[in-house]
Design an enzyme around this catalytic site. Structure first.
Site, PDB file in Angstrom:
ATOM      1  CG  MET A  26      -1.893  -1.200   1.173  1.00 32.85           C
ATOM      2  SD  MET A  26      -3.407  -0.975   2.110  1.00 32.85           S
ATOM      3  CE  MET A  26      -2.761  -0.714   3.737  1.00 32.85           C
ATOM      4  CG  HIS A  30       8.910   0.189   5.953  1.00 33.16           C
ATOM      5  ND1 HIS A  30       9.200  -1.160   5.971  1.00 33.16           N
ATOM      6  CD2 HIS A  30       7.594   0.289   6.253  1.00 33.16           C
ATOM      7  CE1 HIS A  30       8.111  -1.832   6.290  1.00 33.16           C
ATOM      8  NE2 HIS A  30       7.107  -0.973   6.453  1.00 33.16           N
ATOM      9  N   GLY A  32      11.522  -2.840   5.212  1.00 33.15           N
ATOM     10  CA  GLY A  32      10.801  -4.117   5.233  1.00 33.15           C
ATOM     11  C   GLY A  32      10.264  -4.462   3.842  1.00 33.15           C
ATOM     12  CG  HIS A  33       7.149  -2.115   2.051  1.00 32.64           C
ATOM     13  ND1 HIS A  33       7.071  -1.018   2.871  1.00 32.64           N
ATOM     14  CD2 HIS A  33       5.938  -2.704   2.086  1.00 32.64           C
ATOM     15  CE1 HIS A  33       5.853  -0.929   3.373  1.00 32.64           C
ATOM     16  NE2 HIS A  33       5.150  -1.947   2.928  1.00 32.64           N
ATOM     17  CD  GLN A  57      -6.101  -3.748   2.919  1.00 32.95           C
ATOM     18  OE1 GLN A  57      -6.054  -4.221   1.792  1.00 32.95           O
ATOM     19  NE2 GLN A  57      -5.087  -3.850   3.761  1.00 32.95           N
ATOM     20  CE  LYS A 145       8.229 -16.738   8.036  1.00 35.68           C
ATOM     21  NZ  LYS A 145       9.131 -17.556   8.864  1.00 35.68           N
ATOM     22  CG  LEU A 181      11.696  -1.761   9.753  1.00 32.63           C
ATOM     23  CD1 LEU A 181      12.514  -1.443   8.502  1.00 32.63           C
ATOM     24  CD2 LEU A 181      11.963  -0.708  10.823  1.00 32.63           C
ATOM     25  CB  SER A 183       3.286   2.165   6.559  1.00 32.80           C
ATOM     26  OG  SER A 183       3.892   1.474   5.491  1.00 32.80           O
ATOM     27  NE  ARG A 184      -2.361   1.447  10.165  1.00 29.32           N
ATOM     28  CZ  ARG A 184      -2.779   0.475   9.359  1.00 29.32           C
ATOM     29  NH1 ARG A 184      -2.148  -0.685   9.345  1.00 29.32           N
ATOM     30  NH2 ARG A 184      -3.821   0.648   8.571  1.00 29.32           N
TER      31      ARG A 184
HETATM   32  O1  PAF Z   1      -0.133  -5.811   3.578  1.00 27.72           O
HETATM   33  C1  PAF Z   1      -0.590  -4.882   2.877  1.00 27.72           C
HETATM   34  O2  PAF Z   1       0.053  -3.843   2.656  1.00 27.72           O
HETATM   35  C2  PAF Z   1      -1.990  -5.011   2.278  1.00 27.72           C
HETATM   36  O3  PAF Z   1      -2.847  -5.671   3.144  1.00 27.72           O
HETATM   37  C3  PAF Z   1      -1.994  -5.675   0.891  1.00 27.72           C
HETATM   38  C4  PAF Z   1      -1.525  -7.115   0.938  1.00 27.72           C
HETATM   39  C5  PAF Z   1      -1.121  -4.874  -0.071  1.00 27.72           C
HETATM   40  C6  PAF Z   1      -3.423  -5.691   0.309  1.00 27.72           C
HETATM   41  O4  PAF Z   1      -3.936  -4.398   0.188  1.00 27.72           O
END
Ligand code: PAF
Length: 274
Positions: A26, A30, A32-33, A57, A145, A181, A183-184
């Site tokens: 989303m 950071h 982690g991504h 969501q 994870k 890590l 985003s929040r």
């Molecule tokens: O983990 C996330 O960032 C979200 O839940 C995902 C998997 C991108 C789905 O919107």
């Protein structure tokens, strides 16, 4: 690195590739991504990172509007990390009409823990993940994870719906204090940031207790919640569950300790496998 906004543009970019790997995000990326992106590189010949803040969501009272959108810096980080394509569809591209068909994961897996506190959350996640899978048609997809329950829900969706996609799990990346890590974390003020690693500490205590042979899980879970409450947290849950399906520990198999708690206005989640 290509930046693609529509499904029509995405198709030709993927055509010659044998093994595209999707990293769904989303945004507000950071380290982690970026570790998910590196893991994706090892599993295929083209890395597609999707950036899409999925309103389905978020509950009405949650942070959809405030969710940090940092597209320019996300693209810079992705370009430097070996991502080939950023797929950043608009809301209208993903949801061109009201989403009447949704994916409802089984309540035993999806209405507990995160799903109990955030009703409908995993329906929103499964619906957008299935749509992203259909748009990108990846051979594999990487999930962290850190969102342990999400990983299990996506795995079970892929299994039960026979989707031809390998789900790769990537380890949680932590800062020097042990804080996972997220985003929040950007919502935390200085004093809360210093405190935030205590969520990981509470889980580490549970892990140590389990390793020392204790099995009185309810007492341990209550003690961990009291530890957090005494430090100013508002825990949603601290739970020992089995890794395979988040069933009760008494059902047997390797365990995972999971927690979610609010610190000030920020809700953090974490887990530790045992
Ligand atoms: O983990 C996330 O960032 C979200 O839940 C995902 C998997 C991108 C789905 O919107």
């Amino acid at each position: 690195m290509q930046i693609i906004r529509t499904i029509a543009e995405l198709r030709p970019a993927l055509r010659a590739k044998r093994k595209p790997v999707l990293v769904p995000t989303m945004g507000n990326l950071h380290a982690g991504h970026l570790s998910l992106v590196r893991s994706a590189r090892e599993h295929g010949d083209l890395v597609v990172t999707s950036i899409f803040v999925n309103r389905l969501q978020f509950a009405p009272h949650e942070d959809f509007a405030a969710y940090p959108r940092t597209f320019e810096s996300d693209c810079e980080l992705l370009a430097a990390s070996g991502c080939d394509i950023v797929f950043a569809p608009t809301d209208g591209e993903v949801y061109p009409e009201a989403q009447g068909y949704t994916v409802h994961p089984p309540p035993a897996l999806a209405d507990i823990l995160e799903g109990q506190v955030r009703p409908g959350f995993f329906t929103g996640v499964c619906t957008v993940v299935l749509k992203l899978f259909n748009m990108v048609q990846p051979a594999a997809a990487v999930f962290g994870k850190k969102d342990y329950q999400q990983l299990l829900v996506v795995r079970s969706m892929v299994r039960q719906l026979a989707l031809p996609i390998e789900i790769v799990a990537a380890e949680t990346v932590r800062d020097a204090s042990g804080l996972a890590l997220s985003s929040r974390n950007g919502y935390l003020n200085d004093s809360h940031r210093a405190e935030a690693a205590q969520l990981h500490m509470a889980l580490s205590k549970l892990v140590l207790a389990a390793r020392s042979g204790r099995t009185d899980w309810q007492t341990l879970e209550r003690e961990a919640q009291e530890f957090l409450r005494a430090r100013g947290w508002q825990p949603d849950y601290v739970a020992m569950r089995r890794q395979s399906d988040l069933g009760e520990p008494s059902m047997g198999g390797p365990l995972v300790a999971l927690a979610a708690a609010r610190l000030g206005g920020t809700r953090l989640i974490d887990n530790r496998e045992i």
